[in-house]
Design a protein around this motif. Structure first.
Motif, PDB file in Angstrom:
ATOM      1  N   ALA A   2       3.862 -17.812  -3.033  1.00  0.00           N
ATOM      2  CA  ALA A   2       3.732 -17.818  -4.483  1.00  0.00           C
ATOM      3  C   ALA A   2       3.306 -16.434  -4.920  1.00  0.00           C
ATOM      4  N   PHE A   3       3.479 -16.153  -6.209  1.00  0.00           N
ATOM      5  CA  PHE A   3       3.119 -14.835  -6.708  1.00  0.00           C
ATOM      6  C   PHE A   3       1.616 -14.691  -6.886  1.00  0.00           C
ATOM      7  N   ASP A   4       0.896 -15.781  -6.927  1.00  0.00           N
ATOM      8  CA  ASP A   4      -0.554 -15.777  -7.053  1.00  0.00           C
ATOM      9  C   ASP A   4      -1.115 -16.064  -5.668  1.00  0.00           C
ATOM     10  N   SER A   5      -1.957 -15.172  -5.144  1.00  0.00           N
ATOM     11  CA  SER A   5      -2.443 -15.338  -3.773  1.00  0.00           C
ATOM     12  C   SER A   5      -3.239 -16.636  -3.604  1.00  0.00           C
ATOM     13  N   ARG A   6      -3.946 -17.065  -4.652  1.00  0.00           N
ATOM     14  CA  ARG A   6      -4.687 -18.340  -4.546  1.00  0.00           C
ATOM     15  C   ARG A   6      -3.724 -19.503  -4.354  1.00  0.00           C
ATOM     16  N   LEU A   7      -2.592 -19.456  -5.066  1.00  0.00           N
ATOM     17  CA  LEU A   7      -1.597 -20.512  -4.892  1.00  0.00           C
ATOM     18  C   LEU A   7      -0.972 -20.440  -3.512  1.00  0.00           C
ATOM     19  N   THR A   8      -0.768 -19.224  -3.023  1.00  0.00           N
ATOM     20  CA  THR A   8      -0.195 -19.065  -1.685  1.00  0.00           C
ATOM     21  C   THR A   8      -1.079 -19.749  -0.655  1.00  0.00           C
ATOM     22  N   ILE A   9      -2.377 -19.536  -0.759  1.00  0.00           N
ATOM     23  CA  ILE A   9      -3.311 -20.152   0.187  1.00  0.00           C
ATOM     24  C   ILE A   9      -3.294 -21.671   0.032  1.00  0.00           C
ATOM     25  N   GLU A  50       9.790 -12.656   1.350  1.00  0.00           N
ATOM     26  CA  GLU A  50      10.719 -12.684   0.227  1.00  0.00           C
ATOM     27  C   GLU A  50       9.967 -12.596  -1.093  1.00  0.00           C
ATOM     28  N   ASP A  51       8.825 -13.272  -1.191  1.00  0.00           N
ATOM     29  CA  ASP A  51       7.997 -13.153  -2.391  1.00  0.00           C
ATOM     30  C   ASP A  51       7.569 -11.706  -2.605  1.00  0.00           C
ATOM     31  N   GLU A  52       7.189 -11.038  -1.529  1.00  0.00           N
ATOM     32  CA  GLU A  52       6.787  -9.633  -1.639  1.00  0.00           C
ATOM     33  C   GLU A  52       7.955  -8.771  -2.120  1.00  0.00           C
ATOM     34  N   ASN A  53       9.162  -9.069  -1.634  1.00  0.00           N
ATOM     35  CA  ASN A  53      10.347  -8.332  -2.091  1.00  0.00           C
ATOM     36  C   ASN A  53      10.575  -8.556  -3.578  1.00  0.00           C
ATOM     37  N   VAL A  54      10.423  -9.792  -4.030  1.00  0.00           N
ATOM     38  CA  VAL A  54      10.606 -10.102  -5.447  1.00  0.00           C
ATOM     39  C   VAL A  54       9.557  -9.372  -6.277  1.00  0.00           C
ATOM     40  N   LEU A  55       8.300  -9.412  -5.827  1.00  0.00           N
ATOM     41  CA  LEU A  55       7.237  -8.703  -6.546  1.00  0.00           C
ATOM     42  C   LEU A  55       7.509  -7.211  -6.602  1.00  0.00           C
ATOM     43  N   SER A  56       8.011  -6.663  -5.519  1.00  0.00           N
ATOM     44  CA  SER A  56       8.346  -5.240  -5.480  1.00  0.00           C
ATOM     45  C   SER A  56       9.475  -4.923  -6.466  1.00  0.00           C
ATOM     46  N   ASP A  57      10.493  -5.792  -6.497  1.00  0.00           N
ATOM     47  CA  ASP A  57      11.595  -5.601  -7.448  1.00  0.00           C
ATOM     48  C   ASP A  57      11.099  -5.674  -8.889  1.00  0.00           C
TER      49      ASP A  57
END
Length: 103
Positions: A2-9, A50-57
């Protein structure tokens, strides 16, 4: 994942719990269950990439928009532009008079 690290966890923990519950209910042998857990971790790892790639884009696009915004020519003040056009009309009238005088 997820784009929010809290949600990722939170999602990662929920996914691990769901996988464990499914494996427990399936009563698989330990080797198969362990293999499934490792495959799930690989899937999660690549989803995070993939999330990191999207955030980078997204950050690249934001940067491009900011550059465009910062480098856009500022529109002239309308009153200033009217004054410039009026001066230009005066100059053109004088030029026409000069040309007529030559004829």
């Amino acid at each position: 994942m997820a784009f929010d690290s809290r949600l990722t966890i939170q999602h990662g923990l929920a996914m691990s719990n769901d996988i464990q519950r499914e494996l427990d209910e399936a009563e698989l042998d330990p080797t198969t269950a362990d293999t499934i857990r490792r495959v799930a971790e690989h899937v999660r790892y690549y989803a995070d990439l993939e999330d990191e790639n999207v955030l980078s884009d997204i950050e690249d696009l934001r940067s491009e928009v900011a550059d465009l915004r910062d480098n856009m020519p500022v529109a002239d003040d309308s009153n200033e532009r009217i004054d410039e056009l009026a001066d230009e009309v005066i100059d053109l009238k004088e030029y026409i008079k000069e040309l007529e005088a030559r004829l």
